[in-house]
Motif scaffolding. Sequence first.
Motif, PDB file in Angstrom:
ATOM      1  N   GLU A   1       0.832  -1.204   0.000  1.00 40.11           N
ATOM      2  CA  GLU A   1       0.000   0.000   0.000  1.00 40.11           C
ATOM      3  C   GLU A   1       0.866   1.254   0.000  1.00 40.11           C
ATOM      4  N   GLU A   2       1.931   1.259   0.803  1.00 39.76           N
ATOM      5  CA  GLU A   2       2.826   2.425   0.849  1.00 39.76           C
ATOM      6  C   GLU A   2       3.525   2.631  -0.493  1.00 39.76           C
ATOM      7  N   VAL A   3       3.987   1.541  -1.087  1.00 41.17           N
ATOM      8  CA  VAL A   3       4.674   1.637  -2.374  1.00 41.17           C
ATOM      9  C   VAL A   3       3.738   2.204  -3.428  1.00 41.17           C
ATOM     10  N   PHE A   4       2.529   1.654  -3.519  1.00 41.20           N
ATOM     11  CA  PHE A   4       1.623   2.072  -4.577  1.00 41.20           C
ATOM     12  C   PHE A   4       1.060   3.473  -4.339  1.00 41.20           C
ATOM     13  N   THR A   5       0.963   3.883  -3.101  1.00 40.94           N
ATOM     14  CA  THR A   5       0.564   5.267  -2.830  1.00 40.94           C
ATOM     15  C   THR A   5       1.604   6.237  -3.372  1.00 40.94           C
ATOM     16  N   LEU A   6       2.886   5.933  -3.132  1.00 41.18           N
ATOM     17  CA  LEU A   6       3.956   6.788  -3.656  1.00 41.18           C
ATOM     18  C   LEU A   6       3.974   6.763  -5.182  1.00 41.18           C
ATOM     19  N   LEU A   7       3.837   5.574  -5.775  1.00 38.82           N
ATOM     20  CA  LEU A   7       3.827   5.476  -7.234  1.00 38.82           C
ATOM     21  C   LEU A   7       2.726   6.344  -7.834  1.00 38.82           C
ATOM     22  N   LYS A   8       1.534   6.219  -7.295  1.00 41.30           N
ATOM     23  CA  LYS A   8       0.398   6.959  -7.855  1.00 41.30           C
ATOM     24  C   LYS A   8       0.552   8.458  -7.649  1.00 41.30           C
ATOM     25  N   ASP A   9       1.024   8.865  -6.478  1.00 43.22           N
ATOM     26  CA  ASP A   9       1.237  10.298  -6.231  1.00 43.22           C
ATOM     27  C   ASP A   9       2.263  10.870  -7.201  1.00 43.22           C
ATOM     28  N   ASP A  10       3.398  10.173  -7.369  1.00 42.90           N
ATOM     29  CA  ASP A  10       4.440  10.661  -8.273  1.00 42.90           C
ATOM     30  C   ASP A  10       3.948  10.699  -9.719  1.00 42.90           C
ATOM     31  N   LEU A  11       3.247   9.652 -10.129  1.00 45.47           N
ATOM     32  CA  LEU A  11       2.780   9.597 -11.509  1.00 45.47           C
ATOM     33  C   LEU A  11       1.699  10.639 -11.785  1.00 45.47           C
ATOM     34  N   ASP A  12       0.826  10.863 -10.825  1.00 45.34           N
ATOM     35  CA  ASP A  12      -0.184  11.910 -10.995  1.00 45.34           C
ATOM     36  C   ASP A  12       0.470  13.279 -11.114  1.00 45.34           C
ATOM     37  N   ASP A  13       1.519  13.514 -10.316  1.00 42.59           N
ATOM     38  CA  ASP A  13       2.247  14.784 -10.429  1.00 42.59           C
ATOM     39  C   ASP A  13       2.930  14.898 -11.791  1.00 42.59           C
ATOM     40  N   ALA A  14       3.495  13.785 -12.274  1.00 41.29           N
ATOM     41  CA  ALA A  14       4.150  13.808 -13.584  1.00 41.29           C
ATOM     42  C   ALA A  14       3.141  14.086 -14.699  1.00 41.29           C
ATOM     43  N   ILE A  15       1.978  13.447 -14.627  1.00 46.85           N
ATOM     44  CA  ILE A  15       0.931  13.666 -15.628  1.00 46.85           C
ATOM     45  C   ILE A  15       0.512  15.129 -15.645  1.00 46.85           C
ATOM     46  N   ASP A  16       0.365  15.708 -14.466  1.00 52.95           N
ATOM     47  CA  ASP A  16      -0.048  17.101 -14.362  1.00 52.95           C
ATOM     48  C   ASP A  16       1.005  18.052 -14.917  1.00 52.95           C
ATOM     49  N   ALA A  17       2.278  17.673 -14.782  1.00 54.87           N
ATOM     50  CA  ALA A  17       3.364  18.595 -15.128  1.00 54.87           C
ATOM     51  C   ALA A  17       3.805  18.512 -16.582  1.00 54.87           C
ATOM     52  N   LEU A  18       3.589  17.373 -17.233  1.00 56.28           N
ATOM     53  CA  LEU A  18       4.163  17.146 -18.556  1.00 56.28           C
ATOM     54  C   LEU A  18       3.155  17.396 -19.672  1.00 56.28           C
TER      55      LEU A  18
END
Length: 543
Positions: A183-200
Amino acid sequence: MKKYISYFLMISVSVMYASCDSLLNLESETSVTANWLQTDKEGLRRAIAGLYVYERDNIVDNSNEKGIVIIPQLFDFNTDIFLFNAGNWASLGRLTDLTPDSGILNDYWIFWYGVIGRANEIIESAKRLGLEDPEVKSVYGEACLFRARSYFELWKRFERIYLNTDPTEISNLERTYRPATKEEVFTLLKDDLDDAIDALSYEIPTYNNGVMYGRYTKATAKHVRAQVAMWENDWDCVISQTEDILRDAKGITELEEDPAVVFSSEELRSKEILYAYQFSKNVGGGGVLSGTALKGHPVPVYVTSQYSSVAGTICAAEQGGFGYGRDYPNMHLLEMYGPKDKRLDCYFVTKFYYNDPKSPNFGKEIVPGSGNGTQPSVYITNIHPMSRKHADYWTNSDDPERKTSFRDLVVYRLAETVLMCSEAYLHKGENELAVKYFNMTYGRAGNDPFVGTLTLEDLLDEYARELNFEGVRWPLLKRLGLLGEYCRKYEGESMAENPHLNKDYTFARQNFVIGKHECWPIPSNQILLMGGSSVYPQNEGWN
């Protein structure tokens, strides 16, 4: 227990901020180090460019044969569509003496955590500079995607990983290590990827009017976000991310009408390629120096048959250049293609020809078992059918016997995006839409469009036909709980399956232990550095 670990290494890399059409034609230099902080936008740009170069050059580092950490992944080791002959990584290819002390596992672990460490520094520096600046935010998004990809690759192979999102500084060199929960791993993955999607942006970045191939885009981030959602059975998220790419990036990122186009040159710049490692013979073009010349990477020599050992042949670019003949598609994969499927010719070499003008057989097909380098004892090395996706017909035309290459390497491709969308609809029970996306790759290959009820087996076969030797198969089968079953049933080749062989090449088929080999062992020296097995336990079955 707290342990002191210094895991940041100094690297010198070349970075590009001049007018050019690639990440590779580099003119200025920088060093990314543990104590170098990016204090302005120019420094931040240099740091993210340096991270692309660091990942590319280290993932195929041929200064240390154990260090080529992408190859077992890229070649679909230990899956139902792979044949291992011999050579490097035998412990992994055969699953014989793979242990927590195997060097390739330690290299894999250190490499991805090295990327994470650098990404942490860039993320923190971007936040300090201010994400309201579009340029800073874009670099921030790229760094988030680097970190997410790294943790995702580590988790898929080891599962028991630790998380760290802070740059290493004097104040935090002493740390307590513990395995993170899924759960901790996938929370970080999703947060980082959502930020990347928003930024790129979907558009490939440009600099000084030059297109910067080999950089992340929004489509890359959404593709990885869909991959992560697949592991959580979040089919609605998969569909949303994949359909966004297919709709919003149309004209920028789209399937080729003909699959032969995708791998038809040394430069993987098809609109279908979502991300690829870029190489060139220019300064900064990849690989370690050999004297004053770049060496490139050695990937093609492992997949290319050693056909030039057959009497009446010479090493030639038009047959793939020099090859060791070590890693192959197996007959199980090749037999998945129907008579109309043109991918059998697009993606593989199934016939070799005498090409020495001095030979009386010049121009004729080399027939297995005809002697002079074709007998069963050397057939597998010399003329076994091979993958064409990584063979190099271009960059070594000046020296066909060169044992390295400057051809680009695929990482993510839109064909996988499409098939993930098909699979998500399949799991949701929406057959019509599952078939629609399935036919986007199956139909363009020349097959009659699929009609009827699509099954998971149909889809798995299409994943194999389309995405073999692209690193998709192992995590796909593991995610579905089928890795051990399929490996034990089909991996490699037996003499019964290929009568030209001199023995059975079914090493992993025989040695795969279900419940053990779905995870790699955590490197033993890393466990010691993190405080020992009482603090950081080894994966089950590997003690």
